[in-house]
Scaffold this active site. Structure first.
Site, PDB file in Angstrom:
ATOM      1  N   CYS A   1      34.855  87.238  20.079  1.00  0.00           N
ATOM      2  CA  CYS A   1      34.553  86.306  20.841  1.00  0.00           C
ATOM      3  C   CYS A   1      36.118  85.752  20.998  1.00  0.00           C
ATOM      4  CB  CYS A   1      33.666  85.231  20.803  1.00  0.00           C
ATOM      5  SG  CYS A   1      34.538  84.310  19.214  1.00  0.00           S
TER       6      CYS A   1
ATOM      7  N   HIS B   1      33.704  83.673   9.670  1.00  0.00           N
ATOM      8  CA  HIS B   1      33.140  84.416   9.204  1.00  0.00           C
ATOM      9  C   HIS B   1      33.236  86.032   8.567  1.00  0.00           C
ATOM     10  CE1 HIS B   1      32.290  79.696   8.225  1.00  0.00           C
ATOM     11  NE2 HIS B   1      32.793  80.265   7.168  1.00  0.00           N
TER      12      HIS B   1
ATOM     13  N   CYS C   1      39.324  76.950  17.549  1.00  0.00           N
ATOM     14  CA  CYS C   1      39.765  77.923  18.509  1.00  0.00           C
ATOM     15  C   CYS C   1      38.855  76.309  20.213  1.00  0.00           C
ATOM     16  CB  CYS C   1      37.255  78.288  18.293  1.00  0.00           C
ATOM     17  SG  CYS C   1      37.084  78.650  20.028  1.00  0.00           S
TER      18      CYS C   1
ATOM     19  N   GLU D   1      32.553  74.303  10.788  1.00  0.00           N
ATOM     20  CA  GLU D   1      32.712  73.219  12.127  1.00  0.00           C
ATOM     21  C   GLU D   1      32.217  72.193  12.613  1.00  0.00           C
ATOM     22  OE1 GLU D   1      31.284  75.692  15.409  1.00  0.00           O
ATOM     23  OE2 GLU D   1      31.561  73.731  16.982  1.00  0.00           O
TER      24      GLU D   1
ATOM     25  N   THR E   1      29.251  74.264  17.896  1.00  0.00           N
ATOM     26  CA  THR E   1      29.315  75.579  19.014  1.00  0.00           C
ATOM     27  C   THR E   1      28.090  76.997  18.959  1.00  0.00           C
ATOM     28  OG1 THR E   1      31.310  76.111  18.212  1.00  0.00           O
ATOM     29  CG2 THR E   1      31.351  74.761  19.541  1.00  0.00           C
TER      30      THR E   1
ATOM     31  N   CYS F   1      29.126  77.511  22.940  1.00  0.00           N
ATOM     32  CA  CYS F   1      29.513  78.271  23.540  1.00  0.00           C
ATOM     33  C   CYS F   1      29.255  79.510  24.341  1.00  0.00           C
ATOM     34  CB  CYS F   1      31.428  78.705  22.402  1.00  0.00           C
ATOM     35  SG  CYS F   1      30.520  79.805  21.982  1.00  0.00           S
TER      36      CYS F   1
ATOM     37  N   SER G   1      27.394  81.735  11.050  1.00  0.00           N
ATOM     38  CA  SER G   1      26.278  80.910  12.388  1.00  0.00           C
ATOM     39  C   SER G   1      25.387  81.352  12.483  1.00  0.00           C
ATOM     40  CB  SER G   1      26.844  79.190  11.685  1.00  0.00           C
ATOM     41  OG  SER G   1      25.688  78.272  12.878  1.00  0.00           O
TER      42      SER G   1
ATOM     43  N   SER H   1      31.516  87.075  15.475  1.00  0.00           N
ATOM     44  CA  SER H   1      32.875  87.576  14.180  1.00  0.00           C
ATOM     45  C   SER H   1      33.267  88.253  13.325  1.00  0.00           C
ATOM     46  CB  SER H   1      32.893  86.063  12.721  1.00  0.00           C
ATOM     47  OG  SER H   1      31.868  85.959  12.534  1.00  0.00           O
TER      48      SER H   1
HETATM   49  S1  SF4 Z   1      32.989  78.468  19.002  1.00  0.00           S
HETATM   50 FE1  SF4 Z   1      32.904  79.878  18.187  1.00  0.00          FE
HETATM   51  S2  SF4 Z   1      31.748  81.467  18.670  1.00  0.00           S
HETATM   52 FE2  SF4 Z   1      32.329  80.215  20.421  1.00  0.00          FE
HETATM   53  S3  SF4 Z   1      34.501  81.121  20.952  1.00  0.00           S
HETATM   54 FE3  SF4 Z   1      35.315  79.662  20.203  1.00  0.00          FE
HETATM   55  S4  SF4 Z   1      34.932  80.852  17.801  1.00  0.00           S
HETATM   56 FE4  SF4 Z   1      33.813  82.159  19.661  1.00  0.00          FE
END
Ligand code: SF4
Length: 315
Positions: free
Chosen positions: A17, A46, A102, A132, A172, A202, A231, A275
């Site tokens: 992502c 991860h 992020c 997180e 997220t 997300c 996750s 990831s």
């Molecule tokens: S919250 Fe996590 S899964 Fe979503 S865009 Fe950001 S890093 Fe990627």
């Protein structure tokens, strides 16, 4: 090669992502700008293969700042975010830090902070001990955020505990469907509970789960390429099971492919967590090609164009 045919339904979008892309780029560009070693607090994302690759380039992974042997070297905070006391500790120790959290996790931190300033008690829907969740809870004083994980937790909350208006935020990378149930329970119990303006789960989590939902009913087996501590990858396995493919599993290349089981089926689903690099999908398909005649059917359920800016000094 057995001559047996197998059809792969390949989910798209899958894999990296925008937040993971950005975090890895931050480490790589920092290594170029500052030289090695660079410390990284917690796995930057991860995935074992990403971490191993960055180690080879000069990154040293630590769990706590106290493990840093040379405080003249920079430290990068992982994409999952960190509690507020971590940058504070780095400042006290005079360690230069770069934050690779992020932006969509930072959005949740800001949301929690805003609710707190406006006098709300915050409920966080998430998984205990996930970095997180530790990072989000650590944005505010102890007790300001109550963590719930399940429907039962939501049913058992007692508003009398708080004597404040309520707001919720979420991790997220949760299951969209499970989280929806928990939110429904909360809304029934507390009709005035404040929701996020835009859902916290997300876009990448949502898109990857939606593509699995579409494919899973057509598959006899389903593989999610991702690490055990990821996750969003684990949620993809649950989603595949829930949407029609009971034989769904996480595959992280620590074991060989279960060829004997794959021999018994004609269709498999394939995706990767946010990831997991695309080269692991290629490796998986190449491994299958040693045994089977492989037909790949890529199912595109949405296009992703999201990108996040790097910190200015690394641009
Ligand atoms: S919250 Fe996590 S899964 Fe979503 S865009 Fe950001 S890093 Fe990627």
């Amino acid at each position: 090669m057995t001559g047996k045919k197998i059809k792969i339904f390949l989910a798209s979008p899958r894999g990296f992502c925008a937040g993971v892309d950005r975090a890895i780029e931050i480490v790589e560009k920092s290594l170029k700008k500052f030289g090695s070693p660079i410390y990284v607090r917690h796995e930057i994302v991860h995935n074992k293969s990403v971490v191993e690759n960055l180690k080879k380039k000069g990154a040293i992974f630590v769990e706590e700042l106290s493990e840093i042997k040379d405080s003249s070297r920079p430290v990068i905070f992982s994409a999952h975010g960190v509690p507020k006391n971590i940058p504070e500790e780095a400042e006290k120790k005079n360690i230069f830090f770069i934050d690779a959290t992020c932006p969509l996790v930072t959005k949740v931190h800001k949301e929690a902070d805003r609710h707190h300033k406006n006098g709300y008690q915050i409920i966080l829907i998430g998984h205990k001990d996930h970095p997180e969740v530790i990072g989000t809870m650590g944005q505010l004083p102890v007790g300001s955020i109550k963590l719930i994980e399940t429907d039962k937790d939501a049913q058992n909350i007692n508003i009398g505990e708080f004597n404040k208006p309520l707001a919720y935020v979420t991790q997220t990378t949760l299951s969209i469907d499970d989280t929806m149930n928990i939110i429904e329970i909360l809304r029934k119990k507390f009709p005035n509970i404040k929701s996020p303006i835009k859902e916290d789960i997300c876009y990448a989590t949502t898109n990857r789960q939606n593509s699995v939902k579409k494919i899973a009913p057509n598959c006899e087996m389903f593989f999610v390429i991702g690490s055990e501590n990821s996750s969003n990858s684990k949620r993809l396995v649950e989603t595949a099971k829930k949407f029609g493919c009971a034989k769904s599993e996480l595959f992280d290349f620590s074991n060989s492919l279960p060829i004997n089981q794959i021999m018994k089926v004609k269709t498999i689903g394939l995706t990767s967590g946010a990831s997991a690099p695309e080269k692991l999908i290629k490796n998986f398909i190449s491994a299958l090609k040693k045994y089977f005649e492989v037909e790949i059917n890529e199912i595109i359920t949405s296009e992703e164009k999201v990108t996040f800016k790097l910190p200015k000094f690394l641009d």
